[in-house]
Design an enzyme around this catalytic site. Sequence first.
Site, PDB file in Angstrom:
ATOM      1  N   LEU A 180       0.819  -1.216   0.000  1.00 33.03           N
ATOM      2  CA  LEU A 180       0.000   0.000   0.000  1.00 33.03           C
ATOM      3  C   LEU A 180       0.847   1.258   0.000  1.00 33.03           C
ATOM      4  CD1 LEU A 180      -2.987  -1.100   2.173  1.00 33.03           C
ATOM      5  CD2 LEU A 180      -2.985  -0.429  -0.228  1.00 33.03           C
ATOM      6  N   ALA A 181       1.968   1.240   0.723  1.00 38.36           N
ATOM      7  CA  ALA A 181       2.801   2.442   0.758  1.00 38.36           C
ATOM      8  C   ALA A 181       3.481   2.649  -0.599  1.00 38.36           C
ATOM      9  CB  ALA A 181       3.835   2.328   1.878  1.00 38.36           C
ATOM     10  N   HIS A 241      -0.065  -8.756  18.683  1.00 34.60           N
ATOM     11  CA  HIS A 241      -1.506  -8.613  18.451  1.00 34.60           C
ATOM     12  C   HIS A 241      -2.266  -9.626  19.301  1.00 34.60           C
ATOM     13  CE1 HIS A 241      -5.338  -8.345  16.502  1.00 34.60           C
ATOM     14  NE2 HIS A 241      -4.901  -7.387  15.695  1.00 34.60           N
ATOM     15  N   ARG A 255      -4.067  -2.858  21.834  1.00 31.80           N
ATOM     16  CA  ARG A 255      -3.498  -4.198  21.652  1.00 31.80           C
ATOM     17  C   ARG A 255      -2.475  -4.581  22.711  1.00 31.80           C
ATOM     18  NH1 ARG A 255      -2.946  -3.954  15.060  1.00 31.80           N
ATOM     19  NH2 ARG A 255      -5.199  -3.924  14.770  1.00 31.80           N
TER      20      ARG A 255
HETATM   21  C1  LIG Z   1      -2.782 -10.362   8.962  1.00 37.93           C
HETATM   22  C2  LIG Z   1      -2.630  -8.872   9.026  1.00 37.93           C
HETATM   23  C3  LIG Z   1      -3.733  -8.061   9.149  1.00 37.93           C
HETATM   24  C4  LIG Z   1      -3.594  -6.683   9.197  1.00 37.93           C
HETATM   25  N1  LIG Z   1      -4.708  -5.918   9.313  1.00 37.93           N
HETATM   26  C5  LIG Z   1      -4.577  -4.580   9.336  1.00 37.93           C
HETATM   27  C6  LIG Z   1      -5.722  -3.744   9.412  1.00 37.93           C
HETATM   28  O1  LIG Z   1      -6.852  -4.202   9.441  1.00 37.93           O
HETATM   29  N2  LIG Z   1      -5.539  -2.401   9.443  1.00 37.93           N
HETATM   30  C7  LIG Z   1      -4.285  -1.837   9.399  1.00 37.93           C
HETATM   31  O2  LIG Z   1      -4.189  -0.615   9.414  1.00 37.93           O
HETATM   32  N3  LIG Z   1      -3.192  -2.613   9.302  1.00 37.93           N
HETATM   33  C8  LIG Z   1      -3.293  -3.959   9.267  1.00 37.93           C
HETATM   34  N4  LIG Z   1      -2.182  -4.734   9.183  1.00 37.93           N
HETATM   35  C9  LIG Z   1      -0.869  -4.090   9.008  1.00 37.93           C
HETATM   36  C10 LIG Z   1      -0.696  -3.648   7.559  1.00 37.93           C
HETATM   37  O3  LIG Z   1      -1.237  -4.620   6.709  1.00 37.93           O
HETATM   38  C11 LIG Z   1       0.754  -3.441   7.162  1.00 37.93           C
HETATM   39  O4  LIG Z   1       1.419  -2.697   8.130  1.00 37.93           O
HETATM   40  C12 LIG Z   1       0.833  -2.694   5.851  1.00 37.93           C
HETATM   41  O5  LIG Z   1       0.045  -3.327   4.881  1.00 37.93           O
HETATM   42  C13 LIG Z   1       2.266  -2.577   5.368  1.00 37.93           C
HETATM   43  O6  LIG Z   1       2.245  -1.993   4.094  1.00 37.93           O
HETATM   44  P1  LIG Z   1       3.577  -1.607   3.367  1.00 37.93           P
HETATM   45  O7  LIG Z   1       3.204  -1.081   2.025  1.00 37.93           O
HETATM   46  O8  LIG Z   1       4.403  -0.741   4.244  1.00 37.93           O
HETATM   47  O9  LIG Z   1       4.378  -2.977   3.208  1.00 37.93           O
HETATM   48  P2  LIG Z   1       4.003  -4.371   2.500  1.00 37.93           P
HETATM   49  O10 LIG Z   1       2.593  -4.478   2.124  1.00 37.93           O
HETATM   50  O11 LIG Z   1       4.615  -5.420   3.372  1.00 37.93           O
HETATM   51  O12 LIG Z   1       4.789  -4.313   1.157  1.00 37.93           O
HETATM   52  C14 LIG Z   1       6.184  -4.500   1.088  1.00 37.93           C
HETATM   53  C15 LIG Z   1       6.584  -4.450  -0.360  1.00 37.93           C
HETATM   54  O13 LIG Z   1       7.994  -4.391  -0.431  1.00 37.93           O
HETATM   55  C16 LIG Z   1       8.478  -5.361  -1.319  1.00 37.93           C
HETATM   56  N5  LIG Z   1       9.823  -5.693  -0.850  1.00 37.93           N
HETATM   57  C17 LIG Z   1      10.238  -5.941   0.416  1.00 37.93           C
HETATM   58  N6  LIG Z   1      11.558  -6.125   0.442  1.00 37.93           N
HETATM   59  C18 LIG Z   1      11.981  -5.992  -0.829  1.00 37.93           C
HETATM   60  C19 LIG Z   1      13.245  -6.077  -1.451  1.00 37.93           C
HETATM   61  N7  LIG Z   1      14.357  -6.295  -0.752  1.00 37.93           N
HETATM   62  N8  LIG Z   1      13.309  -5.931  -2.796  1.00 37.93           N
HETATM   63  C20 LIG Z   1      12.198  -5.685  -3.530  1.00 37.93           C
HETATM   64  N9  LIG Z   1      10.979  -5.576  -2.990  1.00 37.93           N
HETATM   65  C21 LIG Z   1      10.888  -5.722  -1.656  1.00 37.93           C
HETATM   66  C22 LIG Z   1       7.475  -6.479  -1.300  1.00 37.93           C
HETATM   67  O14 LIG Z   1       7.583  -7.204  -2.493  1.00 37.93           O
HETATM   68  C23 LIG Z   1       6.173  -5.667  -1.185  1.00 37.93           C
HETATM   69  O15 LIG Z   1       5.799  -5.224  -2.453  1.00 37.93           O
HETATM   70  C24 LIG Z   1      -2.313  -6.115   9.141  1.00 37.93           C
HETATM   71  C25 LIG Z   1      -1.193  -6.924   9.031  1.00 37.93           C
HETATM   72  C26 LIG Z   1      -1.345  -8.297   9.009  1.00 37.93           C
HETATM   73  C27 LIG Z   1      -0.135  -9.150   8.981  1.00 37.93           C
END
Ligand SMILES: Cc1cc2nc3c(=O)[nH]c(=O)nc-3n(C[C@H](O)[C@H](O)[C@H](O)COP(=O)(O)OP(=O)(O)OC[C@H]3O[C@@H](n4cnc5c(N)ncnc54)[C@H](O)[C@@H]3O)c2cc1C
Length: 670
Positions: free
Chosen positions: A43-44, A266, A337
Amino acid sequence: MALDSKIPQGPLADKWTNYKNEINLVNPANKRLIDVIVVGTGLAGGSAAATLAELGYNVKAFCFQDSPRRAHSIAAQGGINAAKNYQGDGDSTYRLFYDTVKGGDYRSREANVYRLAEVSTNIIDQCVAQGVPFARDYGGLLDNRSFGGVLVSRTFYAKGQTGQQLLLGAYSAMNRQIGRGKIKMYNRHEMLDVVKVDGKARGIITRNLVTGEIERHSAHAVVLGTGGYGNVFYLSTNAMGSNVTAAWKAHKRGAYFANPCYTQIHPTCIPVSGDHQSKLTLMSESLRNDGRIWVPKKKEDAIAIREGKKKPTELAEDERDYYLERRYPAFGNLVPRDVASRAAKERCDAGFGVNKTGEAVYLDFASAIERYGKEQAYVQHKDANDKAVVTALGTEVVRNKYGNLFQMYEKIVDQNPYKTPMMIYPAVHYTMGGLWVDYNLQTSVEGLYAIGEANFSDHGANRLGASALMQGLADGYFVLPYTIGDYLSNDIRTGPISTDSPEFEEAEQNVRKQVDALVNNNGTKSVDYFHKKLGKIMWNKCGMSRNATDLQSAIDEIASLRDDFYKEVRVPGGQNEFNEELAKALRVADFLELGELFAKDALTRNESAGGHFREESVELDGPQKGEALRDDENFTFVSAWEYKGAPKDAVLHKEELKFENIELKQRSYK
Ligand SMILES: Cc1cc2nc3c(=O)[nH]c(=O)nc-3n(C[C@H](O)[C@H](O)[C@H](O)COP(=O)(O)OP(=O)(O)OC[C@H]3O[C@@H](n4cnc5c(N)ncnc54)[C@H](O)[C@@H]3O)c2cc1C
């Protein structure tokens, strides 16, 4: 290097607006001359890549999955916060700001959190415009539910699949730009190093996970949206591939790592069932809106249940201890939590756990089914005293709200949660630590940005529910596109960045050496063997509660486990091919370094704050007796670690936190 958080001057509520009015902009024609690398398409990263490309920059996006759609963000269940106040229940930007700072135990930056609360409302509009199917009420308005640690309903949701739906929104926005050639998408590419030229981040080194090819990629700035590092514990609710490599490699190139020991545990996960598992399953916190948490009042009952001689449904109301409602009457089952997790552990440690290992409590929907059933019976002019009718109607309401979560539980545990209470136990879920960033989301390396869970973020020592998605999308859609523009405005005459420089050569060789060494090590033990061992040390000594003796021994044990890893690990297969074991080995190598810094950080923080519970720091008397004791006099700072070789040599820098708009108070949810 001194830490400068670059918080703008002026009143809190005006900081972001004034900042946006004063920064330098890049004219659209010049944006076409600028390349930005975005690593991570959760998402980020996904929202950032789409927005930057929409603005006109040339974006190169990377992820290790076969599609951005599979980022870990897809797993998010419960919802996303925004201060829309649609219910008229008293919500406001200030309240969201206040709840988030308090929930984080006063260990986050006021200015960042206020900005987060401010832009939260834009996120919902953006996502609705993209077609994200948020739940709606009968009149068609967006519906809300509440999450732990707050007294209003501000969580927008799409059944129990909010992350998936939001990700599909960001992914379609990305696809539009991939189609136009403004985003060049590199799936199945793992970033293994950052390249700095003249002190600025100017590119990355990647490994093509399908062919094994090591590649150089350049840009004017690099953004890491690479997620959290909860998998350092081996067992966690994170996606199996989540790792720390990108952030850790950035750390080794000069980016400070902040608050590594801040982990969120959690409270509502399916309990561990044995040694064969590699993953834990979360049951969304939204279930605590309607589910009541309890254990038996009498130890004999707990023992009888554990031995299979009694069923939970045989215990009458007055034989049950609804311990959260008892201890925290104001918030009840909706305490944050960290509070709920500690309370569950306390009851289980005292011998009241209800599964075979004694590490589970009940999450019970019987009252909700009855309450909703009665209401529906009145609405539908049916007999509200007929138990069968009420149960059927109530079950239907609960199914509509949480159906997919109940189904998931039944598939894993093989018990029907509509008929018998769910069993839950705390598990590692989210990491509040990450790369240190200033107000611009820039790390301590110029031109290197970190967003979403990869940065140390706005959550302090604890993250309230539904705020990770909010922060990831705030960073990607609404904050980074401004702040990075200000930085890139100095680069309009730079021209393309060459990948032929000595800096790219050195970084590439660095990666090749590491890959060679692992593939040719020919030890006798698998990568998982080391990862599991690391996970056990982390959970037992750096997990839900910590003390100085255990933390010191964790530091030593992890260092020696790392030595063994390099002597003993065996990585089958070659480097110029698809080799999942090699990919894992590279990730575990970094976890083995981060784990040590994590324990070191925890050791230096001799206070309990949020999910970080130091056994030496507990309230001894008064109304908060037994609760976590924060030490504001000595620990009102962010720990930012500078890399100096082995993790034990890392140097601590402190960013003092100033609270000018919120009074630091003891957290009370009673
Ligand atoms: C089961 C579960 C339920 C959740 N429910 C909620 C909720 O209801 N509400 C809420 O606010 N939060 C929730 N969270 C937390 C939330 O989902 C995450 O904190 C958030 O989605 C993280 O998003 P992000 O974009 O930072 O990272 P991620 O979605 O983890 O994306 C990481 C990205 O980086 C890429 N990447 C990583 N390392 C490398 C590398 N070395 N080289 C190339 N690509 C790389 C991956 O391929 C991926 O595309 C939940 C988490 C879990 C585990």
